[in-house]
Design a protein around this motif. Sequence first.
Motif, PDB file in Angstrom:
ATOM      1  N   TYR A  88       0.869  -1.177   0.000  1.00 26.37           N
ATOM      2  CA  TYR A  88       0.000   0.000   0.000  1.00 26.37           C
ATOM      3  C   TYR A  88       0.903   1.223   0.000  1.00 26.37           C
ATOM      4  N   LEU A  89       0.853   1.991  -1.082  1.00 32.16           N
ATOM      5  CA  LEU A  89       1.729   3.144  -1.267  1.00 32.16           C
ATOM      6  C   LEU A  89       1.001   4.429  -0.904  1.00 32.16           C
ATOM      7  N   ASN A  90       1.623   5.253  -0.077  1.00 33.42           N
ATOM      8  CA  ASN A  90       1.051   6.534   0.335  1.00 33.42           C
ATOM      9  C   ASN A  90       1.830   7.676  -0.285  1.00 33.42           C
ATOM     10  N   PHE A  91       1.092   8.711  -0.688  1.00 37.44           N
ATOM     11  CA  PHE A  91       1.691   9.857  -1.363  1.00 37.44           C
ATOM     12  C   PHE A  91       1.236  11.153  -0.709  1.00 37.44           C
ATOM     13  N   SER A 125      -0.101  -6.287  17.514  1.00 35.99           N
ATOM     14  CA  SER A 125      -0.253  -5.077  18.331  1.00 35.99           C
ATOM     15  C   SER A 125       0.729  -5.019  19.495  1.00 35.99           C
ATOM     16  N   GLU A 126       1.317  -6.150  19.859  1.00 28.07           N
ATOM     17  CA  GLU A 126       2.251  -6.179  20.985  1.00 28.07           C
ATOM     18  C   GLU A 126       3.418  -5.228  20.728  1.00 28.07           C
ATOM     19  N   GLY A 127       3.516  -4.194  21.547  1.00 24.07           N
ATOM     20  CA  GLY A 127       4.591  -3.211  21.403  1.00 24.07           C
ATOM     21  C   GLY A 127       4.403  -2.277  20.226  1.00 24.07           C
ATOM     22  N   ALA A 128       3.224  -2.273  19.609  1.00 25.28           N
ATOM     23  CA  ALA A 128       2.982  -1.493  18.390  1.00 25.28           C
ATOM     24  C   ALA A 128       2.379  -0.128  18.702  1.00 25.28           C
ATOM     25  N   ASN A 129       2.445   0.756  17.713  1.00 33.46           N
ATOM     26  CA  ASN A 129       1.719   2.019  17.723  1.00 33.46           C
ATOM     27  C   ASN A 129       0.483   1.805  16.848  1.00 33.46           C
ATOM     28  N   ILE A 130      -0.676   1.705  17.480  1.00 36.92           N
ATOM     29  CA  ILE A 130      -1.913   1.475  16.724  1.00 36.92           C
ATOM     30  C   ILE A 130      -2.367   2.813  16.166  1.00 36.92           C
ATOM     31  N   THR A 131      -2.387   2.931  14.839  1.00 39.26           N
ATOM     32  CA  THR A 131      -2.765   4.184  14.192  1.00 39.26           C
ATOM     33  C   THR A 131      -4.244   4.232  13.839  1.00 39.26           C
ATOM     34  N   TRP A 142     -17.064   1.478   4.126  1.00 36.53           N
ATOM     35  CA  TRP A 142     -16.912   0.806   2.834  1.00 36.53           C
ATOM     36  C   TRP A 142     -17.163  -0.701   2.918  1.00 36.53           C
ATOM     37  N   GLY A 143     -17.673  -1.162   4.048  1.00 31.72           N
ATOM     38  CA  GLY A 143     -18.083  -2.564   4.162  1.00 31.72           C
ATOM     39  C   GLY A 143     -16.986  -3.532   4.538  1.00 31.72           C
ATOM     40  N   ALA A 144     -16.012  -3.041   5.270  1.00 31.36           N
ATOM     41  CA  ALA A 144     -14.901  -3.904   5.682  1.00 31.36           C
ATOM     42  C   ALA A 144     -14.628  -3.704   7.169  1.00 31.36           C
ATOM     43  N   ARG A 145     -13.934  -4.672   7.746  1.00 31.82           N
ATOM     44  CA  ARG A 145     -13.333  -4.511   9.077  1.00 31.82           C
ATOM     45  C   ARG A 145     -11.899  -4.134   8.774  1.00 31.82           C
ATOM     46  N   PHE A 146     -11.412  -3.029   9.342  1.00 32.68           N
ATOM     47  CA  PHE A 146     -10.132  -2.464   8.933  1.00 32.68           C
ATOM     48  C   PHE A 146      -9.410  -1.862  10.122  1.00 32.68           C
ATOM     49  N   GLY A 147      -8.082  -1.945  10.113  1.00 31.59           N
ATOM     50  CA  GLY A 147      -7.253  -1.314  11.133  1.00 31.59           C
ATOM     51  C   GLY A 147      -5.827  -1.154  10.633  1.00 31.59           C
ATOM     52  N   MET A 148      -5.055  -0.318  11.333  1.00 32.86           N
ATOM     53  CA  MET A 148      -3.664  -0.068  10.943  1.00 32.86           C
ATOM     54  C   MET A 148      -2.789   0.046  12.185  1.00 32.86           C
ATOM     55  N   ILE A 198       7.524  -1.421  11.084  1.00 32.70           N
ATOM     56  CA  ILE A 198       6.857  -1.833   9.852  1.00 32.70           C
ATOM     57  C   ILE A 198       5.382  -1.437   9.930  1.00 32.70           C
ATOM     58  N   ASN A 199       4.881  -0.772   8.874  1.00 35.74           N
ATOM     59  CA  ASN A 199       3.481  -0.356   8.804  1.00 35.74           C
ATOM     60  C   ASN A 199       2.638  -1.499   8.252  1.00 35.74           C
ATOM     61  N   TRP A 200       1.555  -1.824   8.969  1.00 36.90           N
ATOM     62  CA  TRP A 200       0.653  -2.900   8.567  1.00 36.90           C
ATOM     63  C   TRP A 200      -0.762  -2.364   8.442  1.00 36.90           C
ATOM     64  N   MET A 201      -1.496  -2.873   7.456  1.00 36.04           N
ATOM     65  CA  MET A 201      -2.921  -2.604   7.298  1.00 36.04           C
ATOM     66  C   MET A 201      -3.633  -3.949   7.333  1.00 36.04           C
ATOM     67  N   PHE A 202      -4.791  -3.984   7.955  1.00 31.87           N
ATOM     68  CA  PHE A 202      -5.574  -5.211   8.116  1.00 31.87           C
ATOM     69  C   PHE A 202      -6.946  -4.988   7.505  1.00 31.87           C
TER      70      PHE A 202
END
Length: 137
Positions: A7-10, A99-105, A113-119, A126-130
């Motif tokens: 996932y690329l951010n600009f 999430s252990e030791g993570a920064n939950i954004t 949009w009809g999804a379960r989503f988190g970052m 490392i940045n993760w999207m779920f």
Amino acid sequence: MEAIVPYLNFNGNAAEALAFYEKALDGKILHQQKFGESPMPSSDAMKNKIMHAAFQADQLTLMVSDCPPEMAVTNGSNISLSLNFKDPASIDKTFAALSEGANITMELQDTFWGARFGMLTDQFGINWMFNHDKEQK
């Protein structure tokens, strides 16, 4: 879970990047939504920027978005690994584990949009999207 999707951010030039990748990688834009086309509030400056887009070239899939100025990205940290899950139990379990030791954004949540989503950004930076797309009725 399915394959990892980069996932690329600009910082406002996602449409330009998509056009470049479309030509350079001989691919196509599968979906594109601007901030102004969503029910989320956005500034006038962001209304015509890309909120979310999906791109494909052969087996390569990329997702792309522009970030609001308060979330400006720097080169090198503007990529996230997006995990797509087939069931809600798997997304909940994996999000909790990473999430252990993570920064939950963004807490794991149901979205418009009809999804379960988190970052989150894990303890190693490392940045993760779920994402879990809910069944459409």
